[in-house]
Design an enzyme around this catalytic site. Structure first.
Site, PDB file in Angstrom:
ATOM      1  N   ASP A  34      -7.270   7.104   2.529  1.00  0.00           N
ATOM      2  CA  ASP A  34      -8.538   6.589   2.026  1.00  0.00           C
ATOM      3  C   ASP A  34      -9.617   6.898   3.054  1.00  0.00           C
ATOM      4  O   ASP A  34      -9.352   6.979   4.253  1.00  0.00           O
ATOM      5  CB  ASP A  34      -8.413   5.083   1.799  1.00  0.00           C
ATOM      6  CG  ASP A  34      -9.557   4.521   0.978  1.00  0.00           C
ATOM      7  OD1 ASP A  34     -10.460   5.290   0.622  1.00  0.00           O
ATOM      8  OD2 ASP A  34      -9.533   3.308   0.702  1.00  0.00           O
ATOM      9  N   SER A  35     -10.837   7.053   2.586  1.00  0.00           N
ATOM     10  CA  SER A  35     -11.911   7.501   3.472  1.00  0.00           C
ATOM     11  C   SER A  35     -12.318   6.451   4.490  1.00  0.00           C
ATOM     12  O   SER A  35     -12.887   6.781   5.526  1.00  0.00           O
ATOM     13  CB  SER A  35     -13.145   7.878   2.654  1.00  0.00           C
ATOM     14  OG  SER A  35     -13.736   6.722   2.080  1.00  0.00           O
ATOM     15  N   GLY A  36     -12.046   5.186   4.212  1.00  0.00           N
ATOM     16  CA  GLY A  36     -12.442   4.126   5.118  1.00  0.00           C
ATOM     17  C   GLY A  36     -13.743   3.458   4.747  1.00  0.00           C
ATOM     18  O   GLY A  36     -14.139   2.482   5.382  1.00  0.00           O
ATOM     19  N   GLY A  37     -14.410   3.951   3.723  1.00  0.00           N
ATOM     20  CA  GLY A  37     -15.667   3.342   3.314  1.00  0.00           C
ATOM     21  C   GLY A  37     -15.506   1.893   2.904  1.00  0.00           C
ATOM     22  O   GLY A  37     -16.338   1.042   3.237  1.00  0.00           O
ATOM     23  N   PHE A  38     -14.423   1.590   2.205  1.00  0.00           N
ATOM     24  CA  PHE A  38     -14.194   0.217   1.769  1.00  0.00           C
ATOM     25  C   PHE A  38     -13.991  -0.708   2.971  1.00  0.00           C
ATOM     26  O   PHE A  38     -14.529  -1.813   3.026  1.00  0.00           O
ATOM     27  CB  PHE A  38     -12.985   0.138   0.839  1.00  0.00           C
ATOM     28  CG  PHE A  38     -12.627  -1.267   0.444  1.00  0.00           C
ATOM     29  CD1 PHE A  38     -13.318  -1.924  -0.558  1.00  0.00           C
ATOM     30  CD2 PHE A  38     -11.604  -1.945   1.087  1.00  0.00           C
ATOM     31  CE1 PHE A  38     -13.001  -3.231  -0.917  1.00  0.00           C
ATOM     32  CE2 PHE A  38     -11.276  -3.245   0.744  1.00  0.00           C
ATOM     33  CZ  PHE A  38     -11.983  -3.884  -0.256  1.00  0.00           C
ATOM     34  N   ASP A  83     -17.521   7.193  -0.191  1.00  0.00           N
ATOM     35  CA  ASP A  83     -18.286   6.757  -1.361  1.00  0.00           C
ATOM     36  C   ASP A  83     -19.011   5.466  -1.026  1.00  0.00           C
ATOM     37  O   ASP A  83     -18.755   4.851   0.000  1.00  0.00           O
ATOM     38  CB  ASP A  83     -17.383   6.567  -2.592  1.00  0.00           C
ATOM     39  CG  ASP A  83     -16.330   5.491  -2.362  1.00  0.00           C
ATOM     40  OD1 ASP A  83     -15.936   5.282  -1.203  1.00  0.00           O
ATOM     41  OD2 ASP A  83     -15.890   4.863  -3.337  1.00  0.00           O
ATOM     42  N   GLN A 114     -17.632   5.753  -9.387  1.00  0.00           N
ATOM     43  CA  GLN A 114     -18.113   4.382  -9.245  1.00  0.00           C
ATOM     44  C   GLN A 114     -18.900   3.980 -10.505  1.00  0.00           C
ATOM     45  O   GLN A 114     -18.928   4.709 -11.477  1.00  0.00           O
ATOM     46  CB  GLN A 114     -18.972   4.249  -7.989  1.00  0.00           C
ATOM     47  CG  GLN A 114     -18.197   4.389  -6.684  1.00  0.00           C
ATOM     48  CD  GLN A 114     -17.253   3.218  -6.432  1.00  0.00           C
ATOM     49  OE1 GLN A 114     -17.318   2.166  -7.080  1.00  0.00           O
ATOM     50  NE2 GLN A 114     -16.349   3.397  -5.467  1.00  0.00           N
ATOM     51  N   ASP A 165      -2.237   2.511  -5.843  1.00  0.00           N
ATOM     52  CA  ASP A 165      -1.857   1.914  -4.563  1.00  0.00           C
ATOM     53  C   ASP A 165      -2.337   0.473  -4.565  1.00  0.00           C
ATOM     54  O   ASP A 165      -3.282   0.124  -5.268  1.00  0.00           O
ATOM     55  CB  ASP A 165      -2.499   2.663  -3.388  1.00  0.00           C
ATOM     56  CG  ASP A 165      -3.954   2.224  -3.186  1.00  0.00           C
ATOM     57  OD1 ASP A 165      -4.201   1.360  -2.316  1.00  0.00           O
ATOM     58  OD2 ASP A 165      -4.839   2.716  -3.909  1.00  0.00           O
ATOM     59  N   CYS A 178      18.130  -5.919 -10.470  1.00  0.00           N
ATOM     60  CA  CYS A 178      17.611  -5.006  -9.450  1.00  0.00           C
ATOM     61  C   CYS A 178      18.746  -4.375  -8.650  1.00  0.00           C
ATOM     62  O   CYS A 178      19.713  -5.045  -8.283  1.00  0.00           O
ATOM     63  CB  CYS A 178      16.668  -5.758  -8.508  1.00  0.00           C
ATOM     64  SG  CYS A 178      15.959  -4.751  -7.199  1.00  0.00           S
ATOM     65  N   CYS A 234      18.207  -2.780  -5.661  1.00  0.00           N
ATOM     66  CA  CYS A 234      17.797  -2.526  -4.281  1.00  0.00           C
ATOM     67  C   CYS A 234      18.859  -3.031  -3.313  1.00  0.00           C
ATOM     68  O   CYS A 234      19.724  -3.844  -3.660  1.00  0.00           O
ATOM     69  CB  CYS A 234      16.443  -3.174  -3.987  1.00  0.00           C
ATOM     70  SG  CYS A 234      16.480  -4.954  -3.663  1.00  0.00           S
ATOM     71  N   CYS A 236      19.010  -6.934  -3.082  1.00  0.00           N
ATOM     72  CA  CYS A 236      19.636  -7.640  -4.206  1.00  0.00           C
ATOM     73  C   CYS A 236      21.134  -7.363  -4.283  1.00  0.00           C
ATOM     74  O   CYS A 236      21.903  -8.212  -4.764  1.00  0.00           O
ATOM     75  CB  CYS A 236      18.950  -7.246  -5.517  1.00  0.00           C
ATOM     76  SG  CYS A 236      17.314  -8.002  -5.717  1.00  0.00           S
ATOM     77  N   HIS A 260      12.535  -5.182  -0.971  1.00  0.00           N
ATOM     78  CA  HIS A 260      12.742  -5.561  -2.372  1.00  0.00           C
ATOM     79  C   HIS A 260      11.489  -5.336  -3.212  1.00  0.00           C
ATOM     80  O   HIS A 260      11.552  -4.737  -4.293  1.00  0.00           O
ATOM     81  CB  HIS A 260      13.172  -7.020  -2.504  1.00  0.00           C
ATOM     82  CG  HIS A 260      13.104  -7.497  -3.929  1.00  0.00           C
ATOM     83  ND1 HIS A 260      14.066  -7.182  -4.863  1.00  0.00           N
ATOM     84  CD2 HIS A 260      12.138  -8.198  -4.587  1.00  0.00           C
ATOM     85  CE1 HIS A 260      13.712  -7.677  -6.044  1.00  0.00           C
ATOM     86  NE2 HIS A 260      12.545  -8.308  -5.896  1.00  0.00           N
TER      87      HIS A 260
END
Length: 374
Positions: free
Chosen positions: A90-94, A144, A193, A270, A308, A310, A313, A339
């Site tokens: 991610d660009s890091g803007g957030f 952005d 956006q 994500d 599950c 995994c 479990c 899990h």
């Protein structure tokens, strides 16, 4: 990057994305490894128990610590972390927006103070790409102008217009660098956006999708709006996005959000939810969420989710996980994270299989039916 659509079932898509480091089958959920680690896990855990083909790192955090130049010297993200598959950064803007009290946005970029030591930094569209060249990520997100909701029409308009201007600068810079041998095997996504306003989303999508990007993301959702507003905005926006390129919905979300948005045509997701909730005692199962700290689990011999497969479990009881959480034992964080991420990744695999078989509607119905049984 190579991208192909393997099968569609109504709007739901099963696709294949091929990068330098891995082959990614969609729909895909990307575990979040903000500071070059999925919290509580290492590369061996990922490779042995989860096998994701791509995880997410964050440009803002890695730029501040340990520094993108250090990561570059250590073999970029794959060499530094020993996770050899793909990374999206991610660009890091957030983060610059959300983690700092003093943020100033101008036409050139974003000025912010580090949440670590208060030092001042300036992110521009070209600087965030330079950082990501050092990181070596397979997919780079551009800078952005994100707006928290609710927001005024004036603020949203300014956001999308600035985002488009920065997107033009970013793509011109990236293609120029590629012509000079920089970032040749790195791919670049733009971020649509516009809040929940249909006219703004259409404008942003049309402007950005006219540019030569490798894929497109829908950003600025799951930031305070109602779930149905998010679903409606995705459904509206996606019609203006090219079919022949990946579609990424950023920062979303719950298992229900994943199912709903796959049904609307999203390929990539994500979210910190599975890892953060694991640490807080909430585990995801085929029948809904479980609060493992509840007293009723103190003597429960069953696995977290009997359906599950995994490692957790298949090996441990609810009683043991309940004990670990209550005892504040660090082992709990690892097992719970394995899990929850397994649940999310398996959910995506089940959706892909249903799409390939032309049975996505049946899958979606069964998914909700299991959650309605008490």
């Amino acid at each position: 990057m190579q991208f192909q659509i393997d099968k569609c079932d109504n709007k739901a898509r099963a696709c294949t994305i091929t990068t330098k480091h891995s082959t990614i089958q969609t729909p895909v959920f990307m575990p979040v490894g903000t500071v070059a680690a999925v919290k509580a896990l290492d590369a061996t855990d990922l490779e042995t128990f989860l096998k994701p083909q791509i995880i997410l790192g964050n440009t803002y955090h890695l730029y501040l610590r340990p520094g993108d130049e250090i990561i570059s010297k250590m073999g970029k993200l794959q060499g530094f972390t020993q996770f050899k598959k793909s990374f999206l950064t991610d660009s890091g803007g957030f983060q610059a927006f959300s983690l700092s009290d003093n943020v100033k946005i101008d036409e050139g970029g974003i000025t912010f103070r580090s949440h670590i030591d208060g030092s001042k930094h300036y992110f521009t569209p070209t600087k965030v790409l330079d950082i990501q060249y050092n990181l070596g990520s397979d997919i780079m997100m551009i800078l952005d102008d994100l707006v928290a909701l609710p927001a005024t029409q004036e603020r949203i308009r300014a956001s999308i217009e600035r985002t488009t201007r920065w997107a033009q600068v970013s793509i011109d810079y990236h293609r120029k660098n590629q012509n000079e041998g920089i970032g040749i095997e790195q791919n670049i996504f733009a971020i649509i956006q516009g809040g929940t306003d249909r006219a703004f989303r259409k404008k942003s999508a049309n402007e950005l999708c006219a540019l030569d990007y490798d894929g497109f993301a829908i950003g600025g959702l799951s930031v305070g709006e109602a779930n149905q507003d998010m679903y409606d905005t995705v459904e509206w926006t996606i019609q203006f996005m090219p079919e022949e390129k990946p579609r990424y919905l950023m920062g979303v979300g719950t298992p229900e959000d994943l199912v709903e948005n796959v049904s609307r045509g999203i390929d990539m997701f994500d979210c910190v939810m599975p890892t953060r909730n694991a640490r807080n005692g909430t585990l995801f199962t085929s029948f809904g969420k479980v609060s493992i700290k509840a007293a009723r689990f103190k003597q429960d011999p069953l696995p977290i989710d009997p359906e599950c497969n995994c490692m957790v479990c298949k090996t441990y009881s609810r009683a043991y996980l309940c004990h670990l959480f209550r005892a504040k034992e660090l082992t709990y964080f690892r097992l719970a994270t394995i899990h929850n991420l397994y649940y999310y990744l398996n959910l995506m695999e089940e959706m892909r299989e249903a799409i390939l078989e032309g049975k996505f509607d049946n899958f979606k119905s069964d998914f909700y039916d299991k959650r309605s049984v008490k």
